[in-house]
Design a protein around this motif. Structure first.
Motif, mmCIF file in Angstrom:
data_model
loop_
_atom_site.group_PDB
_atom_site.id
_atom_site.type_symbol
_atom_site.label_atom_id
_atom_site.label_comp_id
_atom_site.label_asym_id
_atom_site.label_seq_id
_atom_site.Cartn_x
_atom_site.Cartn_y
_atom_site.Cartn_z
ATOM 1 N N MET A 195 0.847 -1.179 0.000
ATOM 2 C CA MET A 195 0.000 0.000 0.000
ATOM 3 C C MET A 195 0.882 1.227 0.000
ATOM 4 S SD MET A 195 -2.946 0.934 2.727
ATOM 5 C CE MET A 195 -1.905 0.294 4.008
ATOM 6 N N LYS A 196 0.628 2.151 -0.860
ATOM 7 C CA LYS A 196 1.438 3.351 -1.007
ATOM 8 C C LYS A 196 0.732 4.533 -0.382
ATOM 9 C CE LYS A 196 3.803 6.205 -4.392
ATOM 10 N NZ LYS A 196 4.042 6.420 -5.834
ATOM 11 N N THR A 197 1.427 5.227 0.500
ATOM 12 C CA THR A 197 0.873 6.385 1.162
ATOM 13 C C THR A 197 1.768 7.569 0.889
ATOM 14 O OG1 THR A 197 0.001 4.991 2.915
ATOM 15 C CG2 THR A 197 0.141 7.345 3.364
ATOM 16 N N THR A 198 1.195 8.664 0.451
ATOM 17 C CA THR A 198 2.008 9.808 0.071
ATOM 18 C C THR A 198 2.038 10.880 1.144
ATOM 19 O OG1 THR A 198 0.106 10.788 -1.036
ATOM 20 C CG2 THR A 198 1.580 9.447 -2.377
ATOM 21 N N TYR A 199 1.366 10.636 2.298
ATOM 22 C CA TYR A 199 1.332 11.664 3.337
ATOM 23 C C TYR A 199 1.317 10.980 4.681
ATOM 24 C CZ TYR A 199 -0.237 15.817 5.823
ATOM 25 O OH TYR A 199 -0.359 16.871 6.673
ATOM 26 N N ARG A 200 2.305 11.209 5.530
ATOM 27 C CA ARG A 200 2.399 10.552 6.819
ATOM 28 C C ARG A 200 2.760 11.548 7.906
ATOM 29 N NH1 ARG A 200 0.528 5.298 7.449
ATOM 30 N NH2 ARG A 200 1.158 4.015 5.714
ATOM 31 N N SER A 248 -7.596 -11.663 7.953
ATOM 32 C CA SER A 248 -8.187 -10.850 6.897
ATOM 33 C C SER A 248 -8.443 -9.443 7.429
ATOM 34 C CB SER A 248 -9.497 -11.467 6.408
ATOM 35 O OG SER A 248 -10.114 -10.653 5.428
ATOM 36 N N CYS A 249 -8.005 -8.442 6.693
ATOM 37 C CA CYS A 249 -8.163 -7.056 7.137
ATOM 38 C C CYS A 249 -8.712 -6.189 6.011
ATOM 39 C CB CYS A 249 -6.823 -6.468 7.593
ATOM 40 S SG CYS A 249 -6.074 -7.273 9.028
ATOM 41 N N ALA A 250 -9.523 -5.220 6.391
ATOM 42 C CA ALA A 250 -9.979 -4.190 5.461
ATOM 43 C C ALA A 250 -9.324 -2.879 5.859
ATOM 44 C CB ALA A 250 -11.504 -4.065 5.499
ATOM 45 N N TRP A 251 -9.037 -2.037 4.866
ATOM 46 C CA TRP A 251 -8.351 -0.780 5.105
ATOM 47 C C TRP A 251 -9.157 0.389 4.540
ATOM 48 C CZ3 TRP A 251 -3.449 0.051 7.404
ATOM 49 C CH2 TRP A 251 -2.769 -1.117 7.776
ATOM 50 N N GLY A 252 -8.913 1.558 5.072
ATOM 51 C CA GLY A 252 -9.534 2.759 4.537
ATOM 52 C C GLY A 252 -8.655 3.972 4.804
ATOM 53 N N VAL A 253 -8.903 5.024 4.066
ATOM 54 C CA VAL A 253 -8.197 6.296 4.275
ATOM 55 C C VAL A 253 -9.188 7.283 4.872
ATOM 56 C CG1 VAL A 253 -6.825 8.129 3.246
ATOM 57 C CG2 VAL A 253 -6.751 5.825 2.257
ATOM 58 N N ALA A 254 -8.831 7.844 6.013
ATOM 59 C CA ALA A 254 -9.723 8.760 6.725
ATOM 60 C C ALA A 254 -9.249 10.203 6.579
ATOM 61 C CB ALA A 254 -9.791 8.389 8.205
ATOM 62 N N LYS A 255 -10.224 11.116 6.539
ATOM 63 C CA LYS A 255 -9.940 12.552 6.492
ATOM 64 C C LYS A 255 -11.000 13.286 7.298
ATOM 65 C CE LYS A 255 -10.827 14.995 2.744
ATOM 66 N NZ LYS A 255 -10.722 15.571 1.374
ATOM 67 N N ASP A 299 -14.764 11.534 6.814
ATOM 68 C CA ASP A 299 -14.991 10.687 5.645
ATOM 69 C C ASP A 299 -13.934 9.586 5.608
ATOM 70 O OD1 ASP A 299 -16.436 10.116 3.151
ATOM 71 O OD2 ASP A 299 -14.547 10.626 2.182
ATOM 72 N N LEU A 300 -14.369 8.367 5.352
ATOM 73 C CA LEU A 300 -13.488 7.214 5.276
ATOM 74 C C LEU A 300 -13.813 6.439 4.010
ATOM 75 C CD1 LEU A 300 -11.413 5.246 6.676
ATOM 76 C CD2 LEU A 300 -13.405 4.116 7.709
ATOM 77 N N GLY A 301 -12.803 6.165 3.205
ATOM 78 C CA GLY A 301 -13.044 5.451 1.953
ATOM 79 C C GLY A 301 -11.754 4.927 1.344
ATOM 80 N N ARG A 302 -11.846 4.543 0.094
ATOM 81 C CA ARG A 302 -10.684 3.953 -0.582
ATOM 82 C C ARG A 302 -9.642 5.009 -0.944
ATOM 83 N NH1 ARG A 302 -9.642 -0.880 -2.592
ATOM 84 N NH2 ARG A 302 -11.811 -1.557 -2.385
ATOM 85 N N VAL A 313 -1.216 18.635 -4.457
ATOM 86 C CA VAL A 313 -2.363 17.798 -4.139
ATOM 87 C C VAL A 313 -1.840 16.497 -3.537
ATOM 88 C CG1 VAL A 313 -4.376 16.569 -5.016
ATOM 89 C CG2 VAL A 313 -3.771 18.800 -5.964
ATOM 90 N N ILE A 314 -2.208 16.230 -2.290
ATOM 91 C CA ILE A 314 -1.780 15.027 -1.591
ATOM 92 C C ILE A 314 -2.860 13.954 -1.770
ATOM 93 C CG2 ILE A 314 -1.058 14.048 0.598
ATOM 94 C CD1 ILE A 314 0.775 16.246 -0.467
ATOM 95 N N THR A 315 -2.429 12.756 -2.138
ATOM 96 C CA THR A 315 -3.365 11.651 -2.359
ATOM 97 C C THR A 315 -2.925 10.431 -1.564
ATOM 98 O OG1 THR A 315 -3.839 12.419 -4.612
ATOM 99 C CG2 THR A 315 -4.420 10.143 -4.087
ATOM 100 N N ASP A 316 -3.882 9.752 -0.976
ATOM 101 C CA ASP A 316 -3.649 8.471 -0.310
ATOM 102 C C ASP A 316 -4.762 7.525 -0.763
ATOM 103 O OD1 ASP A 316 -2.803 6.405 1.260
ATOM 104 O OD2 ASP A 316 -3.132 7.412 3.176
ATOM 105 N N ALA A 317 -4.389 6.321 -1.176
ATOM 106 C CA ALA A 317 -5.390 5.395 -1.717
ATOM 107 C C ALA A 317 -5.074 3.969 -1.297
ATOM 108 C CB ALA A 317 -5.439 5.497 -3.241
ATOM 109 N N ILE A 318 -6.128 3.193 -1.094
ATOM 110 C CA ILE A 318 -6.022 1.763 -0.815
ATOM 111 C C ILE A 318 -6.097 1.012 -2.149
ATOM 112 C CG2 ILE A 318 -7.019 -0.185 0.445
ATOM 113 C CD1 ILE A 318 -5.933 2.086 2.222
ATOM 114 N N PRO A 319 -5.173 0.084 -2.416
ATOM 115 C CA PRO A 319 -5.213 -0.661 -3.691
ATOM 116 C C PRO A 319 -6.548 -1.360 -3.904
ATOM 117 C CG PRO A 319 -3.128 -1.023 -2.556
ATOM 118 C CD PRO A 319 -4.005 -0.273 -1.593
#
Length: 204
Positions: free
Chosen positions: A1-6, A83-90, A114-117, A127-133
């Motif tokens: 999983m690639k995250t561009t903002y930490r 088994s795990c599910a992931w999401g990106v929260a803002k 908001d929580l989503g893919r 523009v910072i982007t974070d996404a779940i594959p």
């Protein structure tokens, strides 16, 4: 999983007038230092915060401060951890200092969670982007919070959302000459380590 903002150390702040708070008339003259902090539960350590972004500054009564982000990865696993599910929260926050006296600060807080893919936010001209594959199960959720609250000085208030995402707010008087908080009771280190006591701000 690639995250561009930490683990950003600063929120993006922009000043605007929040329509929902336009009827709040500032009445305070007390210089007030307000700390806000958005964080997510550490996906791998249940007692600690994993990612977060905070800001401390003397707020002007009647001015709405808007903060967007950070983008935070959260997960939910089955009991066997197979088994795990992931999401990106803002979380987008609108915070207006309404009043301040010798004991407490009154603030109007509006939050959108908001929580989503995939999530995006602007950081300056970037523009910072974070996404779940796409091949990973995704968590989705959203909620809003809108309330006028009175917070005793030095008390860390918390609004909790799903999947371990929190918004914290704390206020202390500031020296009118130096505009520096009179003490460090709103220090954020204890939030990240899980040691600071927090009082839940009730929903409407």
């Amino acid at each position: 999983m690639k995250t561009t903002y930490r683990r950003a150390s600063l929120c993006l702040l922009a000043t605007s007038i929040l329509a929902g708070c336009a009827n709040f008339a500032p009445t305070a003259h007390q210089a007030t230092s307000v700390t806000t902090f958005v964080s997510a539960q550490n996906p791998f350590f249940a007692s600690k915060r994993g990612e977060g972004s905070g800001d401390t500054q003397v707020r002007k009564p009647g001015t709405t401060y808007v903060s967007v982000g950070p983008l935070m990865d959260v997960r939910k696993c089955n009991a066997e951890m197979t088994s795990c599910a992931w999401g990106v929260a803002k979380v987008i926050s609108h915070m207006t200092l309404i009043d301040a006296d010798k004991n407490a600060a009154t603030v109007a807080v509006e939050l959108n969670y908001d929580l989503g893919r995939k999530q995006q936010m602007n950081w300056g001209n970037t523009v910072i982007t974070d996404a779940i594959p796409d091949d990973i199960p995704v968590l989705t959720d959203n909620a809003t919070f809108s309330k006028k609250v009175k917070i005793p000085y030095g008390q860390m208030g918390r609004v909790s959302f799903g999947h371990g995402v929190d918004f914290n707010i704390c206020a202390v008087p500031a020296d009118p000459q130096t505009l520096i908080a009179v003490n460090d009771s709103c220090n954020l280190d204890g939030i990240m380590s899980g040691k600071t006591a927090q009082v839940a701000i009730p929903e409407l």
